[in-house]
Every structure is written in C-alpha cells, then in structure tokens.
Design a protein around this motif. Structure first.
Motif, PDB file in Angstrom:
ATOM      1  N   PRO A 162       3.760 -43.823  70.363  1.00 28.27           N
ATOM      2  CA  PRO A 162       2.707 -44.610  71.010  1.00 28.27           C
ATOM      3  C   PRO A 162       1.377 -44.459  70.280  1.00 28.27           C
ATOM      4  N   PHE A 163       0.570 -45.523  70.294  1.00 28.05           N
ATOM      5  CA  PHE A 163      -0.769 -45.459  69.733  1.00 28.05           C
ATOM      6  C   PHE A 163      -1.610 -46.573  70.355  1.00 28.05           C
ATOM      7  N   LYS A 164      -2.898 -46.536  70.107  1.00 23.23           N
ATOM      8  CA  LYS A 164      -3.805 -47.495  70.727  1.00 23.23           C
ATOM      9  C   LYS A 164      -4.703 -48.116  69.681  1.00 23.23           C
ATOM     10  N   VAL A 165      -4.908 -49.430  69.790  1.00 23.58           N
ATOM     11  CA  VAL A 165      -5.829 -50.164  68.933  1.00 23.58           C
ATOM     12  C   VAL A 165      -6.757 -50.951  69.844  1.00 23.58           C
ATOM     13  N   ALA A 166      -8.057 -50.665  69.763  1.00 23.10           N
ATOM     14  CA  ALA A 166      -9.035 -51.257  70.679  1.00 23.10           C
ATOM     15  C   ALA A 166      -8.621 -50.918  72.105  1.00 23.10           C
ATOM     16  N   ASP A 167      -8.420 -51.938  72.942  1.00 25.45           N
ATOM     17  CA  ASP A 167      -8.029 -51.679  74.329  1.00 25.45           C
ATOM     18  C   ASP A 167      -6.575 -52.036  74.593  1.00 25.45           C
ATOM     19  N   ILE A 168      -5.772 -52.089  73.529  1.00 23.51           N
ATOM     20  CA  ILE A 168      -4.358 -52.457  73.657  1.00 23.51           C
ATOM     21  C   ILE A 168      -3.489 -51.246  73.337  1.00 23.51           C
ATOM     22  N   ASP A 169      -2.515 -50.965  74.202  1.00 22.88           N
ATOM     23  CA  ASP A 169      -1.571 -49.868  73.994  1.00 22.88           C
ATOM     24  C   ASP A 169      -0.354 -50.384  73.229  1.00 22.88           C
ATOM     25  N   GLU A 203      -3.818 -54.681  80.241  1.00 23.43           N
ATOM     26  CA  GLU A 203      -4.152 -55.087  81.603  1.00 23.43           C
ATOM     27  C   GLU A 203      -4.978 -56.361  81.530  1.00 23.43           C
ATOM     28  N   LEU A 204      -4.438 -57.467  82.040  1.00 25.96           N
ATOM     29  CA  LEU A 204      -5.137 -58.747  82.023  1.00 25.96           C
ATOM     30  C   LEU A 204      -5.933 -58.886  83.318  1.00 25.96           C
ATOM     31  N   SER A 209     -11.151 -57.285  91.163  1.00 24.38           N
ATOM     32  CA  SER A 209     -10.374 -56.232  91.819  1.00 24.38           C
ATOM     33  C   SER A 209      -8.876 -56.299  91.532  1.00 24.38           C
ATOM     34  N   PHE A 210      -8.441 -57.245  90.680  1.00 24.21           N
ATOM     35  CA  PHE A 210      -7.005 -57.386  90.418  1.00 24.21           C
ATOM     36  C   PHE A 210      -6.746 -57.608  88.934  1.00 24.21           C
ATOM     37  N   SER A 211      -5.844 -56.822  88.370  1.00 24.10           N
ATOM     38  CA  SER A 211      -5.421 -56.960  86.979  1.00 24.10           C
ATOM     39  C   SER A 211      -3.912 -57.100  86.911  1.00 24.10           C
ATOM     40  N   LEU A 212      -3.434 -57.883  85.965  1.00 24.27           N
ATOM     41  CA  LEU A 212      -2.003 -58.114  85.783  1.00 24.27           C
ATOM     42  C   LEU A 212      -1.548 -57.477  84.471  1.00 24.27           C
ATOM     43  N   PRO A 213      -0.665 -56.460  84.541  1.00 23.07           N
ATOM     44  CA  PRO A 213      -0.152 -55.863  83.302  1.00 23.07           C
ATOM     45  C   PRO A 213       0.766 -56.846  82.567  1.00 23.07           C
ATOM     46  N   VAL A 214       0.470 -57.102  81.307  1.00 23.58           N
ATOM     47  CA  VAL A 214       1.297 -57.989  80.489  1.00 23.58           C
ATOM     48  C   VAL A 214       1.701 -57.250  79.217  1.00 23.58           C
ATOM     49  N   PHE A 215       2.776 -57.686  78.597  1.00 22.64           N
ATOM     50  CA  PHE A 215       3.228 -57.044  77.360  1.00 22.64           C
ATOM     51  C   PHE A 215       3.989 -58.036  76.498  1.00 22.64           C
ATOM     52  N   MET A 233       5.572 -59.659  82.147  1.00 20.11           N
ATOM     53  CA  MET A 233       4.476 -59.201  82.988  1.00 20.11           C
ATOM     54  C   MET A 233       5.044 -58.395  84.139  1.00 20.11           C
ATOM     55  N   THR A 234       4.239 -57.474  84.634  1.00 24.43           N
ATOM     56  CA  THR A 234       4.635 -56.634  85.750  1.00 24.43           C
ATOM     57  C   THR A 234       3.984 -57.173  87.016  1.00 24.43           C
TER      58      THR A 234
END
Length: 237
Positions: A162-169, A203-204, A209-215, A233-234
């Motif tokens: 795992p690694f991170k670039v900017a705000d993306i996992d 996290e989109l 108050s609401f975010s949608l995890p997408v991948f 999406m989750t």
C-alpha cells in the motif's frame, strides 16, 4: 503439504486460546460493494455484481460472511452466486484463517460428501511487514480434486504494497500460483504469475456530511494474457 496444513490449523487454535480471554469489546461490520465486474486473483468470476459483507470481531478474532451476486446475469450457470465464510485471527502483523467458499449451481449447501460438494475449504497464513504484506493460501478440503481423484491442494501466494499519492490510497498486488494447478487457476505448466494489479481508492464527498468510497483497479493476468479494468463503490461503508 498435509503437515503444513496441520501446523497452520494448530496455530489458529493456539492463538485464539491465548488471546480470547483478554478481549473486551465486540465489533461489527456491515458493508456492500457494487462493481462493474467481479475479478478474483486475476480471474474473472462474474459481470457487474453486488458484494455484501457482514462480520463480527472480538479484537483479533473475526467471523465474516461475504457474497457476490450478479446484478443482471445473462447465464446463471456460467457465473453462479457465491457465499463465503471466513474465520480469522490476527495478532500484530501476523494473521491466519480458514475460508469456506460455496458456489450455487451445484450441490446443495449442506452437502459435504467427499467428491460431491459445492464447498471449497482454504487455509491462509500471512504477515504484514508494513511496506509489504505477504499471504499464502492453500485449499485443504472440499471440491478441489485432480482428474485422477487425488486432492490437488491448489495454492496461491500474494504480495501487497500500500502507498498514498496526494489524497488517494493505492495498493499494488503481485500474485502467483506456486505449482501446477489446471483447475482453480489454470496453471497447467507449474509456477505462473496470475495477478498483477494496482488499486486506487478515494472518499468522494457528496455533501458536507456524506462521502461515498469509490475505487478503481487495473488487473493483468500474465499467464492467461487477460486484462481488466474494475470500478466500484461501497454503498454501506
């Protein structure tokens, strides 16, 4: 191979017996992913699918139910529904577990007769070193036989970074079959790299108050020369 499986199962029992008395909080997990196609270890197992998860954990000990059902199946027999149960234990970076895979379209759920069951039982053991984690998986029971009727002990191992670039996992994966397995992974000639993947998650933000995890995930199977692009999406994070 049989000795390896016995040692792994013994490790599960010993680890649980050592730590379970110290647990003080039960945690629950409920989630549901929607994906444009179901890709597992570099192999396509279905089209667009809903994949729910339900789990309970007592610190390091967990029991998880996971399933996959096509949203609009064209051929029910080609891509049957899947229902898996996993009992796992983790301590620090170490983890070990057993999964019961069940696929509809064959024998009934409670059919466990030798050479006649839709279940496959798999043991896994692994360690997370931080920058890289390694997992080893081996089928030890259920529907996993060669043409001569002998058990194949189909196996697979995987490295994840795992690694991170900017705000993306991100997560990079390299998976391979260690020895001949013509059935589960299609590796007729022995060792084969079957899964090279890169996954990006974010996290989109929909409302304050609401975010949608997408991948998204790019997957390549060098052995079969197939490539896939997965987006999901989750719905219930």
């Amino acid at each position: 191979m049989k000795d390896f499986i016995k040692i792994g199962l013994a490790a599960v029992v010993m680890a649980v017996a050592t730590d379970v008395m110290a647990q003080d909080k039960v945690e629950a997990t409920v989630s549901a992913d929607v994906v444009n196609q179901y890709i597992w270890r570099g192999t396509k197992c279905g089209e667009a699918s809903v994949q729910p998860t339900l789990g309970v954990a007592y610190k390091g000990l967990s029991l998880t139910a996971w399933g996959s059902t096509e949203i609009a199946p064209k051929d029910v027999d080609s891509y049957p529904k899947e229902f898996d149960l996993t009992l796992a234990y983790s301590l620090g970076g170490f983890n070990v577990g057993v999964t019961d895979y069940f696929f509809t379209g064959g024998d009934k759920y409670f059919m466990y007769n030798t050479h006649r069951t839709a279940h496959v039982f798999e043991a896994n053991v692994g360690y997370d070193f931080g920058p890289v984690s390694v997992q080893w998986y081996t089928n030890f029971a259920g529907s996993d036989y060669a043409a001569d009727g002998k058990r194949k002990y189909s196996s697979y191992f995987e490295l994840n970074a795992p690694f991170k670039v900017a705000d993306i996992d991100f997560n990079a994966t390299l998976g391979a079959v260690p020895f001949e397995d013509a059935g589960v992974y299609g590796a007729c000639d022995g060792f084969a790299v079957t899964n090279v993947a890169l996954k990006a998650s974010k996290e989109l933000k929909i409302t304050p108050s609401f975010s949608l995890p997408v991948f998204t995930q790019v997957v390549a199977n060098p052995h079969t020369e197939d490539t896939y692009f997965v987006v999901g999406m989750t719905l219930i994070p």
